[in-house]
Design a protein around this motif. Structure first.
Motif, PDB file in Angstrom:
ATOM      1  N   THR A 186       0.832  -1.210   0.000  1.00  0.00           N
ATOM      2  CA  THR A 186       0.000   0.000   0.000  1.00  0.00           C
ATOM      3  C   THR A 186       0.862   1.253   0.000  1.00  0.00           C
ATOM      4  N   ASP A 187       1.935   1.257   0.798  1.00  0.00           N
ATOM      5  CA  ASP A 187       2.844   2.410   0.824  1.00  0.00           C
ATOM      6  C   ASP A 187       3.437   2.660  -0.553  1.00  0.00           C
ATOM      7  N   SER A 188       3.837   1.589  -1.225  1.00  0.00           N
ATOM      8  CA  SER A 188       4.441   1.733  -2.551  1.00  0.00           C
ATOM      9  C   SER A 188       3.462   2.339  -3.551  1.00  0.00           C
ATOM     10  N   VAL A 189       2.191   1.922  -3.461  1.00  0.00           N
ATOM     11  CA  VAL A 189       1.174   2.453  -4.376  1.00  0.00           C
ATOM     12  C   VAL A 189       0.930   3.933  -4.090  1.00  0.00           C
ATOM     13  N   LEU A 190       0.803   4.295  -2.823  1.00  0.00           N
ATOM     14  CA  LEU A 190       0.499   5.672  -2.465  1.00  0.00           C
ATOM     15  C   LEU A 190       1.666   6.617  -2.767  1.00  0.00           C
ATOM     16  N   LYS A 191       2.892   6.107  -2.715  1.00  0.00           N
ATOM     17  CA  LYS A 191       4.055   6.937  -3.046  1.00  0.00           C
ATOM     18  C   LYS A 191       4.190   7.155  -4.545  1.00  0.00           C
ATOM     19  N   GLY A 192       3.507   6.343  -5.335  1.00  0.00           N
ATOM     20  CA  GLY A 192       3.616   6.481  -6.781  1.00  0.00           C
ATOM     21  C   GLY A 192       4.710   5.631  -7.380  1.00  0.00           C
ATOM     22  N   LEU A 199      -1.694  -2.942 -11.457  1.00  0.00           N
ATOM     23  CA  LEU A 199      -2.118  -3.598 -10.225  1.00  0.00           C
ATOM     24  C   LEU A 199      -3.177  -4.653 -10.528  1.00  0.00           C
ATOM     25  N   GLU A 200      -3.081  -5.786  -9.841  1.00  0.00           N
ATOM     26  CA  GLU A 200      -4.046  -6.859 -10.061  1.00  0.00           C
ATOM     27  C   GLU A 200      -5.412  -6.482  -9.494  1.00  0.00           C
ATOM     28  N   CYS A 201      -5.427  -5.906  -8.288  1.00  0.00           N
ATOM     29  CA  CYS A 201      -6.681  -5.489  -7.646  1.00  0.00           C
ATOM     30  C   CYS A 201      -6.539  -4.055  -7.128  1.00  0.00           C
ATOM     31  N   PRO A 202      -6.669  -3.071  -7.994  1.00  0.00           N
ATOM     32  CA  PRO A 202      -6.499  -1.685  -7.542  1.00  0.00           C
ATOM     33  C   PRO A 202      -7.545  -1.262  -6.503  1.00  0.00           C
ATOM     34  N   GLU A 203      -8.692  -1.980  -6.472  1.00  0.00           N
ATOM     35  CA  GLU A 203      -9.740  -1.634  -5.508  1.00  0.00           C
ATOM     36  C   GLU A 203      -9.264  -1.778  -4.065  1.00  0.00           C
ATOM     37  N   ASP A 204      -8.263  -2.634  -3.838  1.00  0.00           N
ATOM     38  CA  ASP A 204      -7.794  -2.905  -2.474  1.00  0.00           C
ATOM     39  C   ASP A 204      -7.119  -1.693  -1.827  1.00  0.00           C
ATOM     40  N   TYR A 205      -6.717  -0.699  -2.634  1.00  0.00           N
ATOM     41  CA  TYR A 205      -5.929   0.409  -2.099  1.00  0.00           C
ATOM     42  C   TYR A 205      -6.743   1.699  -1.928  1.00  0.00           C
ATOM     43  N   ILE A 206      -8.028   1.648  -2.253  1.00  0.00           N
ATOM     44  CA  ILE A 206      -8.860   2.856  -2.194  1.00  0.00           C
ATOM     45  C   ILE A 206      -9.136   3.267  -0.747  1.00  0.00           C
ATOM     46  N   ASP A 207      -9.319   2.293   0.130  1.00  0.00           N
ATOM     47  CA  ASP A 207      -9.561   2.610   1.551  1.00  0.00           C
ATOM     48  C   ASP A 207      -8.444   3.473   2.122  1.00  0.00           C
ATOM     49  N   ALA A 208      -7.186   3.100   1.802  1.00  0.00           N
ATOM     50  CA  ALA A 208      -6.032   3.844   2.320  1.00  0.00           C
ATOM     51  C   ALA A 208      -6.018   5.275   1.773  1.00  0.00           C
ATOM     52  N   LEU A 257     -15.641  -1.370 -11.683  1.00  0.00           N
ATOM     53  CA  LEU A 257     -14.996  -0.897 -10.459  1.00  0.00           C
ATOM     54  C   LEU A 257     -13.494  -0.738 -10.636  1.00  0.00           C
ATOM     55  N   ARG A 258     -12.890  -1.600 -11.442  1.00  0.00           N
ATOM     56  CA  ARG A 258     -11.440  -1.556 -11.631  1.00  0.00           C
ATOM     57  C   ARG A 258     -10.997  -0.228 -12.247  1.00  0.00           C
ATOM     58  N   SER A 259     -11.684   0.201 -13.300  1.00  0.00           N
ATOM     59  CA  SER A 259     -11.290   1.456 -13.963  1.00  0.00           C
ATOM     60  C   SER A 259     -11.495   2.647 -13.031  1.00  0.00           C
ATOM     61  N   SER A 260     -12.534   2.606 -12.190  1.00  0.00           N
ATOM     62  CA  SER A 260     -12.759   3.694 -11.226  1.00  0.00           C
ATOM     63  C   SER A 260     -11.640   3.739 -10.193  1.00  0.00           C
ATOM     64  N   ALA A 261     -11.216   2.558  -9.738  1.00  0.00           N
ATOM     65  CA  ALA A 261     -10.133   2.496  -8.754  1.00  0.00           C
ATOM     66  C   ALA A 261      -8.827   3.024  -9.346  1.00  0.00           C
ATOM     67  N   ILE A 262      -8.562   2.681 -10.603  1.00  0.00           N
ATOM     68  CA  ILE A 262      -7.347   3.170 -11.269  1.00  0.00           C
ATOM     69  C   ILE A 262      -7.397   4.696 -11.383  1.00  0.00           C
ATOM     70  N   THR A 263      -8.557   5.234 -11.692  1.00  0.00           N
ATOM     71  CA  THR A 263      -8.719   6.687 -11.788  1.00  0.00           C
ATOM     72  C   THR A 263      -8.408   7.365 -10.463  1.00  0.00           C
ATOM     73  N   ILE A 264      -8.924   6.810  -9.368  1.00  0.00           N
ATOM     74  CA  ILE A 264      -8.694   7.408  -8.040  1.00  0.00           C
ATOM     75  C   ILE A 264      -7.216   7.353  -7.679  1.00  0.00           C
ATOM     76  N   ILE A 265      -6.561   6.213  -7.933  1.00  0.00           N
ATOM     77  CA  ILE A 265      -5.139   6.077  -7.604  1.00  0.00           C
ATOM     78  C   ILE A 265      -4.310   7.073  -8.422  1.00  0.00           C
ATOM     79  N   ASN A 266      -4.601   7.191  -9.711  1.00  0.00           N
ATOM     80  CA  ASN A 266      -3.865   8.141 -10.561  1.00  0.00           C
ATOM     81  C   ASN A 266      -4.082   9.581 -10.097  1.00  0.00           C
ATOM     82  N   ASP A 267      -5.323   9.913  -9.745  1.00  0.00           N
ATOM     83  CA  ASP A 267      -5.610  11.268  -9.262  1.00  0.00           C
ATOM     84  C   ASP A 267      -4.886  11.539  -7.952  1.00  0.00           C
ATOM     85  N   PHE A 268      -4.762  10.535  -7.112  1.00  0.00           N
ATOM     86  CA  PHE A 268      -4.055  10.675  -5.835  1.00  0.00           C
ATOM     87  C   PHE A 268      -2.564  10.906  -6.082  1.00  0.00           C
TER      88      PHE A 268
END
Length: 370
Positions: A186-192, A199-208, A257-268
């Motif tokens: 999760t840290d690695s994803v949030l740091k960019g 990511l196999e399951c980008p939805e898993d990182y939205i909570d963080a 849901l996957r494409s929405s999760a990818i959008t949120i991670i990219n925006d973050f």
């Protein structure tokens, strides 16, 4: 999650990347360590600092607090106060037209060039985590798109030399990830460090992400109500609402849901969802800080209150003419730059007072500190 990290999360840790990194450090007289202002503890490589302090004491290490436009001014000020206790620190906003800190950086590098007057030229290495803006910092300094940049990690594959002035060369390097930092996936994803699309399951990182971003910022970014009818109560509902609003539907009208999760991670990762790691409290925030221990380097406090569209344009005034004219005649611009550099070289023996004052955060720091 298994204890062993997936290969995807080992990006920036290969022998090739580390080899490129150490080549940059070995060839540099000055090392610029670029840090993301949104996550200073997460993108600061203390292992690299220790390596330079232990094995390369003769090299100058400078912190560049980049992306300060994405955090409140008080956050940037406190982090600068914290970092400047260890090394000279410059607040920076990389931009081709509205840069902040460019004049301070060029003045500082000119003074380092004066310190190494015995050398024909000095090399300045730019290092840091992936996606902290190393190539953007270089492009801002030279006012050209010399280094390929992208809002994704891993765009820079090898080191490359770029000429800043007649006696100053910049070296761009690939981002390195220090595994000893103990980051989770999760840290690695949030740091960019990791690209969301892989990511196999980008939805898993939205909570963080939702834990770090205020609800009103998420609602404003995706055009959703913050509360009441039509808002979301959990992560799944948020992903469904974003997918429906963007028209990302699967067969049968099911939201993707996957494409929405990818959008949120990219925006973050790209700064569209505001967030930051809170800085430590400064006990004597208004006290005067002692002067630098580095001989021949002047410093004054940087005015972070000047960050704004009306002030950023004037930040490099007196450093380079026609700096913001991207569409002008390149040949004329190069010729004027060459004249300026030759004029500067002819004045090598002039007093340091003739140089523009370098704008660096004050602090007690020593380049030979182990």
């Amino acid at each position: 999650r298994t204890a062993k990290k997936d290969d995807l999360f080992l990006k920036g840790q290969s022998k090739r990347i580390w080899g490129e990194f150490f080549k940059v450090v070995d060839c540099s007289d000055v090392v610029l360590h670029v840090i993301d202002a949104r996550n200073v503890p997460g993108t600061r490589c203390t292992m690299i600092e220790k390596h330079i302090a232990k094995n390369a004491k003769h090299k100058h290490l400078v912190f560049i607090l980049n992306k300060i436009d994405l955090v409140p001014n008080w956050v940037a000020k406190r982090w600068i106060g914290e970092l400047s206790k260890v090394r000279p620190t410059i607040a920076f906003h990389a931009s081709m037209t509205q840069a902040f800190g460019k004049g301070a950086m060029i003045s500082l590098l000119r003074q380092f060039s004066k310190l190494h007057a015995d050398k024909k030229q000095i090399s300045v290495g730019v290092i840091g985590y992936p996606n902290v803006g190393k190539s953007s910092v270089i492009n801002t300094l030279i006012s050209k798109k010399s280094c390929k940049v992208a809002p994704i990690p891993g765009e820079t594959k090898i080191w490359q030399y770029i000429t800043l002035m007649k006696r100053i060369y910049l070296i761009d390097s690939p981002g390195v990830v220090v595994d000893s930092a103990g980051d989770t996936e999760t840290d690695s994803v949030l740091k960019g460090v990791v690209r969301a699309e892989r990511l196999e399951c980008p939805e898993d990182y939205i909570d963080a992400i939702l834990d770090q971003v205020k609800r009103e910022h998420v609602a404003a970014q995706y055009g959703l109500p913050k509360e009441g009818k039509g808002t979301w109560k959990n992560v799944i509902e948020l992903l469904e609402l974003i997918a429906q609003k963007a028209g990302r539907l699967r067969k049968g009208g099911e939201p993707c849901l996957r494409s929405s999760a990818i959008t949120i991670i990219n925006d973050f990762q790209r700064g569209r969802l505001p967030h930051f790691v809170a800085p430590p409290e400064l006990k004597d925030e208004n006290d005067d800080v002692a002067a630098s221990n580095t001989t021949g380097i002047k410093q004054v406090d940087q005015d972070l209150d000047a960050i704004g569209e009306e002030n950023l344009k004037n930040d490099t005034e007196g450093i380079e003419k026609d700096d913001t004219n991207e569409d002008g005649n390149d040949e004329d611009k190069d010729a004027s730059d060459d004249e300026e550099m030759e004029e500067h070289d002819d004045d090598e023996d002039d007093d340091d007072d003739s140089l523009p004052p370098v704008v660096v955060a004050s602090g007690n720091w020593d380049d030979n500190e182990s």
